[in-house]
Design a protein around this motif. Sequence first.
Motif, PDB file in Angstrom:
ATOM      1  N   ALA A  96       7.416  -3.873 -14.551  1.00 47.90           N
ATOM      2  CA  ALA A  96       8.214  -3.158 -15.542  1.00 47.90           C
ATOM      3  C   ALA A  96       9.339  -2.350 -14.888  1.00 47.90           C
ATOM      4  CB  ALA A  96       7.314  -2.229 -16.369  1.00 47.90           C
ATOM      5  N   GLY A  97       9.175  -2.016 -13.594  1.00 49.16           N
ATOM      6  CA  GLY A  97      10.251  -1.307 -12.907  1.00 49.16           C
ATOM      7  C   GLY A  97       9.842  -0.068 -12.132  1.00 49.16           C
ATOM      8  N   ALA A  98       8.528   0.198 -12.046  1.00 47.11           N
ATOM      9  CA  ALA A  98       8.089   1.377 -11.285  1.00 47.11           C
ATOM     10  C   ALA A  98       8.199   1.098  -9.789  1.00 47.11           C
ATOM     11  CB  ALA A  98       6.650   1.736 -11.645  1.00 47.11           C
ATOM     12  N   ASP A  99       8.681   2.099  -9.047  1.00 48.16           N
ATOM     13  CA  ASP A  99       8.777   1.977  -7.586  1.00 48.16           C
ATOM     14  C   ASP A  99       7.486   2.412  -6.909  1.00 48.16           C
ATOM     15  OD1 ASP A  99      11.699   1.333  -7.342  1.00 48.16           O
ATOM     16  OD2 ASP A  99      11.826   3.211  -8.455  1.00 48.16           O
ATOM     17  N   VAL A 100       6.851   3.440  -7.461  1.00 51.39           N
ATOM     18  CA  VAL A 100       5.574   3.915  -6.920  1.00 51.39           C
ATOM     19  C   VAL A 100       4.596   4.108  -8.073  1.00 51.39           C
ATOM     20  CG1 VAL A 100       6.514   5.051  -4.855  1.00 51.39           C
ATOM     21  CG2 VAL A 100       6.360   6.333  -7.004  1.00 51.39           C
ATOM     22  N   ILE A 101       3.296   4.010  -7.744  1.00 50.34           N
ATOM     23  CA  ILE A 101       2.273   4.091  -8.780  1.00 50.34           C
ATOM     24  C   ILE A 101       1.196   5.088  -8.364  1.00 50.34           C
ATOM     25  CG2 ILE A 101       0.495   2.806 -10.039  1.00 50.34           C
ATOM     26  CD1 ILE A 101       2.254   0.287  -9.609  1.00 50.34           C
ATOM     27  N   ILE A 102       0.965   6.046  -9.238  1.00 47.28           N
ATOM     28  CA  ILE A 102      -0.106   7.025  -9.033  1.00 47.28           C
ATOM     29  C   ILE A 102      -1.328   6.458  -9.731  1.00 47.28           C
ATOM     30  CG2 ILE A 102      -0.854   9.388  -9.485  1.00 47.28           C
ATOM     31  CD1 ILE A 102       2.253   9.964  -9.928  1.00 47.28           C
TER      32      ILE A 102
ATOM     33  N   PRO B  13       0.812  -1.228   0.000  1.00 48.57           N
ATOM     34  CA  PRO B  13       0.000   0.000   0.000  1.00 48.57           C
ATOM     35  C   PRO B  13       0.844   1.276   0.000  1.00 48.57           C
ATOM     36  CG  PRO B  13      -0.908  -1.568   1.585  1.00 48.57           C
ATOM     37  CD  PRO B  13       0.352  -2.190   1.028  1.00 48.57           C
ATOM     38  N   ALA B  14       1.996   1.231   0.640  1.00 37.61           N
ATOM     39  CA  ALA B  14       2.838   2.432   0.731  1.00 37.61           C
ATOM     40  C   ALA B  14       3.362   2.876  -0.634  1.00 37.61           C
ATOM     41  CB  ALA B  14       4.004   2.187   1.682  1.00 37.61           C
ATOM     42  N   GLN B  15       3.298   1.993  -1.636  1.00 36.26           N
ATOM     43  CA  GLN B  15       3.777   2.364  -2.978  1.00 36.26           C
ATOM     44  C   GLN B  15       2.728   3.121  -3.785  1.00 36.26           C
ATOM     45  OE1 GLN B  15       5.008  -1.918  -3.575  1.00 36.26           O
ATOM     46  NE2 GLN B  15       6.321  -0.894  -5.066  1.00 36.26           N
TER      47      GLN B  15
END
Length: 322
Positions: free
Chosen positions: A302-308, A25-27
């Motif tokens: 794919a490599g994203a650390d966080v997602i909006i 959830p923190a991402q």
Amino acid sequence: MTDRPRRLRRTAALREALAETRLHPAQLIQPHFVVEGDGRSPVDSMPGVERMGLAPLVERVGNDLQLGLASVLLFGVTEDKDEKASSATDPDGLVPRAVRALRDAYGDRVVIMTDVCLCGSMSHGHCGVLHEGEVLNDDSLPLLSAMALAHARAGADVVAPSDMMDQRVAAIRDRLDEVGCTDTAILSYSSKFASAFYGPFRDAADSAPGAGDRKTYQLDPRNRREALLESVLDENEGADMLMVKPALSYLDVIADIADETSLPLAAYNVSGEYSMVKAAAAKGWVDEATIVPEILGSMARAGADVIISYHAREALEHGWLT
Ligand code: PBG
């Protein structure tokens, strides 16, 4: 005949143990459309999304914190538009007031990010200063810097320029540092494409250009190398985090940039991506509970650390990620 990869897919517990990516959830970062007043109104093109005044916003973010959803990205939606984006650069404007209200209510438990762009407060709806039909790069930088500074002084943790003017990251960093806002981070919308997937957002934020399009400043969707270049340039200008936007049609770009940078990388699961799922789910054509984690998971893979994502809250509320 010894190849049997299916051995490791036999039970749910085995599959869970061996999953290569997981979302926490923190991402997740929840976007919010902030309006004047204390009301709320639905965004027709984005089922489940509302524009909110300060009181409902503060209440909503409090509920989201209970779900472990601690990061927000604020967009100011205003009717107060002119040729200089005056409402965007006002230190007591809508977004600075929203930032203060959230900070007062929740302190550092909430991560406050703000979108920095002129389109929502320009009468012509372009992301920069318009002169004789042309969007002027260098004339836009002081306005963007003033907007970022207003957000930083109000207490934003992260300012996120989404305008795609050249050198705006350097200009904003200089301005922030000059006045001592050295701790405010910059999340650059570094590889942002001129995309039809923003359609529902422009309805939500009342930010569509009155004439023309954004192709002279946003990236051409056909270009992968140029997208990498844009992110590398923003890293060199002093960005603290990079972004690919939209996300779903640009997973190759996410993978390229993740390979190249040591900075945290955000993926923006944009309005059109959200609304397509909502529309198909309403017809019973796709199952939201499984398609949403598949979509968000693909960005992490794919490599994203966080997602909006506009799905962030509902995904946690319904336990779709676990
Ligand atoms: C402002 C901005 C846009 C989005 C984020 N910031 C719209 C645009 O560039 O036209 C799109 C977000 C979404 O579609 O969810 N420049």
